[in-house]
Design a protein around this motif. Structure first.
Motif, mmCIF file in Angstrom:
data_model
loop_
_atom_site.group_PDB
_atom_site.id
_atom_site.type_symbol
_atom_site.label_atom_id
_atom_site.label_comp_id
_atom_site.label_asym_id
_atom_site.label_seq_id
_atom_site.Cartn_x
_atom_site.Cartn_y
_atom_site.Cartn_z
ATOM 1 N N LEU A 1 -4.180 5.820 -2.588
ATOM 2 C CA LEU A 1 -4.010 5.362 -1.083
ATOM 3 C C LEU A 1 -4.924 4.141 -0.758
ATOM 4 O O LEU A 1 -5.778 3.937 -1.548
ATOM 5 C CB LEU A 1 -4.481 6.740 -0.266
ATOM 6 C CG LEU A 1 -3.673 7.894 -0.446
ATOM 7 C CD1 LEU A 1 -4.272 9.030 0.177
ATOM 8 C CD2 LEU A 1 -2.208 7.798 -0.089
ATOM 9 N N HIS A 2 -4.597 3.587 0.464
ATOM 10 C CA HIS A 2 -5.514 2.651 0.965
ATOM 11 C C HIS A 2 -6.080 3.154 2.419
ATOM 12 O O HIS A 2 -5.445 4.197 3.063
ATOM 13 C CB HIS A 2 -4.665 1.260 1.184
ATOM 14 C CG HIS A 2 -5.426 0.089 1.591
ATOM 15 N ND1 HIS A 2 -5.520 -0.196 2.844
ATOM 16 C CD2 HIS A 2 -5.914 -0.680 0.861
ATOM 17 C CE1 HIS A 2 -6.150 -1.308 2.993
ATOM 18 N NE2 HIS A 2 -6.529 -1.844 1.695
ATOM 19 N N HIS A 3 -7.046 2.569 3.015
ATOM 20 C CA HIS A 3 -7.581 3.209 4.128
ATOM 21 C C HIS A 3 -6.395 2.918 5.457
ATOM 22 O O HIS A 3 -6.690 3.783 6.213
ATOM 23 C CB HIS A 3 -8.864 2.333 4.588
ATOM 24 C CG HIS A 3 -8.583 0.670 5.010
ATOM 25 N ND1 HIS A 3 -8.395 -0.209 4.179
ATOM 26 C CD2 HIS A 3 -8.490 0.468 6.325
ATOM 27 C CE1 HIS A 3 -8.434 -1.373 4.780
ATOM 28 N NE2 HIS A 3 -8.280 -1.037 5.830
ATOM 29 N N ASP A 4 -5.482 2.040 5.167
ATOM 30 C CA ASP A 4 -4.612 2.064 6.103
ATOM 31 C C ASP A 4 -3.555 3.296 6.196
ATOM 32 O O ASP A 4 -3.272 3.940 7.142
ATOM 33 C CB ASP A 4 -3.556 0.840 6.290
ATOM 34 C CG ASP A 4 -4.569 -0.533 6.649
ATOM 35 O OD1 ASP A 4 -5.570 -0.151 7.282
ATOM 36 O OD2 ASP A 4 -4.191 -1.537 5.985
ATOM 37 N N ASP A 5 -3.299 3.673 4.813
ATOM 38 C CA ASP A 5 -2.523 5.035 4.758
ATOM 39 C C ASP A 5 -3.407 6.241 5.302
ATOM 40 O O ASP A 5 -2.801 7.194 6.024
ATOM 41 C CB ASP A 5 -2.064 5.176 3.305
ATOM 42 C CG ASP A 5 -1.413 3.771 2.873
ATOM 43 O OD1 ASP A 5 -0.609 3.309 3.431
ATOM 44 O OD2 ASP A 5 -1.610 3.713 1.442
ATOM 45 N N ILE A 6 -4.584 6.318 4.959
ATOM 46 C CA ILE A 6 -5.493 7.336 5.625
ATOM 47 C C ILE A 6 -5.593 7.453 6.831
ATOM 48 O O ILE A 6 -5.352 8.499 7.623
ATOM 49 C CB ILE A 6 -6.757 7.368 4.897
ATOM 50 C CG1 ILE A 6 -6.712 7.599 3.170
ATOM 51 C CG2 ILE A 6 -7.817 8.263 5.373
ATOM 52 C CD1 ILE A 6 -8.156 7.613 2.411
ATOM 53 N N LEU B 1 5.941 6.613 -3.559
ATOM 54 C CA LEU B 1 5.742 6.986 -2.219
ATOM 55 C C LEU B 1 6.034 5.938 -1.106
ATOM 56 O O LEU B 1 6.681 6.298 -0.224
ATOM 57 C CB LEU B 1 4.248 7.231 -2.138
ATOM 58 C CG LEU B 1 3.709 8.449 -3.045
ATOM 59 C CD1 LEU B 1 2.313 8.609 -3.011
ATOM 60 C CD2 LEU B 1 4.340 9.769 -2.814
ATOM 61 N N GLY B 2 6.019 4.756 -1.297
ATOM 62 C CA GLY B 2 6.478 3.743 -0.463
ATOM 63 C C GLY B 2 5.697 3.963 0.847
ATOM 64 O O GLY B 2 4.481 3.914 1.029
ATOM 65 N N GLN B 3 6.584 4.016 1.939
ATOM 66 C CA GLN B 3 5.889 4.388 3.402
ATOM 67 C C GLN B 3 5.720 5.766 3.584
ATOM 68 O O GLN B 3 5.341 6.085 4.792
ATOM 69 C CB GLN B 3 7.081 4.058 4.426
ATOM 70 C CG GLN B 3 7.461 2.400 4.162
ATOM 71 C CD GLN B 3 6.451 1.332 4.370
ATOM 72 O OE1 GLN B 3 5.407 1.683 5.189
ATOM 73 N NE2 GLN B 3 6.333 0.361 3.775
#
Length: 449
Positions: free
Chosen positions: A212-217, A174-176
């Protein structure tokens, strides 16, 4: 005089003899020319080449005199200098071009003497150390991600298995593109009902701990907020749904509360402000975090059976009062329990026997016919509902004495409209015949002794 005349006569004779000799010589010359022309006609004719370089070396001076220009020096085949004679005299390609060239000056400084190419003349297999080639996994493109997510999300709505959905993403880098995953899941859930929204919220909480990380969410919610203007065109309730998703994500510890409190007043889009305001209201209400666990309601098979039975009975009573088939159909669909529609058939037949009126029987036949035509209730559900009535006739007769007669009449109407098949009609139970008189006494009632 005589002497002069002799001299003239001699000259005339000499002229005649010369003319005769000239004629003979010209004839011989003509014959030789003819022979020569015959030989030349048989040979190939080749055109002479002009030396243009010599003609181009002369120019006219200021007084019209010819002046010889400077002639360019001939260049070798592998020369590195410019061939048109108008360059600055620098080598081509910075000294790195041409056959037999060693490369740019200074490149030899970084050479370590090792050569890894087996086709290089300097390669030595004995002195070279082994080296590893690392495999690079390219990042998935947006088109490839959408192609994988489309069937995976629909399958997740069917089986409700988050782990199976996560396993389908294990082969993707997935990367970015992780925020795109959050944006796709929420935009897909907007087009579905509350049950699918609840499943999406559960899936996001599962992805937060594994993928996922909270930054991704946070980045995913930012993207979905930026697309609300387009989503509102097809789904006017999109801001409210996105606000509920953000509030539920905060309750599941997937999204920090500062994301909603800090951006609520900075946005210029009205739809974005509405979504953030909805999330803020849900979080600040009394016992808000506890209520957010059930923000989408309990839909489908999650709800208790008694609750579903109560809703179906109320649905049928309201239909007998209003006669609105469309409203009854909408209420049945909102329950989202297609596997439990046999309960509706059971309650409908039971209510017809309890009412014991032709109006109730006719209206219920119309409703069941509409549900059968639109395939909202399948034939298997109809068969299962009628057979449940057949099995419980002994208890129903305690409240409705003429239940067998009413059931036979209603089943005949349903068979006439094609709601049930002939096999179900033949299985309708009949009340056993009770003997009040002796069959051998001609129908006379015996006197009690």
């Amino acid at each position: 005089m005589s002497a002069e005349m002799e001299v003239v006569a001699d000259s005339v004779q000499d002229g005649e003899s010369n003319m005769v000799n000239g004629t003979e010589e010209s004839a011989e010359a003509a014959d030789s020319i003819a022979e020569l022309s015959g030989d030349l006609s048989s040979r190939p004719i080749r055109k002479a080449k002009r030396n243009l370089s010599k003609q181009g070396n002369h120019e006219l001076g200021p007084e019209g005199a010819a002046v010889q220009t400077k002639k360019a020096l001939p260049l070798s085949k592998n020369s590195r200098k410019s061939r048109d004679g108008r360059g600055r005299g620098l080598p081509k390609k910075g000294g790195a071009g041409g056959k037999g060239v060693w490369g740019k000056p200074g490149e030899e400084v970084g050479e370590d003497g090792h050569c890894k190419d087996s086709h290089d003349p300097n390669y030595d297999s004995a002195s070279e150390e082994e080296y590893l080639i690392e495999e690079i996994d390219p990042e998935v493109t947006e088109e490839e991600l959408q192609k994988v997510l489309e069937p995976a999300v629909l399958e997740y709505y069917e089986n409700n298995s988050p782990q199976e959905f996560i396993s389908s993403l294990s082969d993707l880098n997935l990367g970015q593109k992780k925020p795109k995953l959050v944006e796709f899941l929420i935009s897909k859930a907007i087009d579905h009902k509350a049950a699918q929204c609840e499943m999406t919220s559960v899936l996001l909480s599962e992805l937060y701990s594994q993928v996922l990380h909270h930054d991704d969410i946070m980045a995913g919610f930012t993207e979905i907020l930026g697309k609300l203007s387009d989503l509102v065109i097809d789904a006017p309730h999109a801001p409210e749904v996105v606000g509920k998703f953000m509030a539920r994500a905060v309750a599941d510890d997937c999204l920090p509360p500062k994301y909603i409190q800090g951006d609520s007043s900075k946005s210029d889009c009205e739809n974005t402000r509405e979504a953030l305001s909805k999330a803020d209201i849900l979080l600040t209400q009394k016992h808000g975090i506890v209520r957010l666990d059930n923000i989408w309601g309990t839909g489908g098979g999650i709800r208790p059976v008694k609750y579903l039975i109560k809703q179906m009975v109320m649905l049928l009573k309201e239909y007998l009062s209003s006669g609105d088939i469309a409203e009854a159909t909408r209420c049945l669909r909102d329950l989202e329990v297609p596997h439990f529609h046999h309960e509706l058939v059971y309650e409908a037949v039971n209510m017809v026997m309890e009412k014991s009126t032709d109006r109730a029987s006719d209206m219920m036949v119309k409703l069941l016919k509409s549900l059968d035509s639109s395939v909202i209730v399948t034939p298997d559900q109809f068969n299962q509902g009628f057979r449940r009535i057949f099995d419980n006739m002994a208890d129903i007769c305690l409240d409705v004495p003429n239940a067998y007669t009413l059931l036979d009449k209603f089943a005949t109407l349903c068979h006439r409209e094609g709601i049930i098949n002939t096999a179900i009609l033949n299985d309708v139970p009949q009340r056993g015949r009770k003997r009040f008189v002796s069959e051998g006494d001609g129908g006379q009632v015996k006197e009690s002794s």
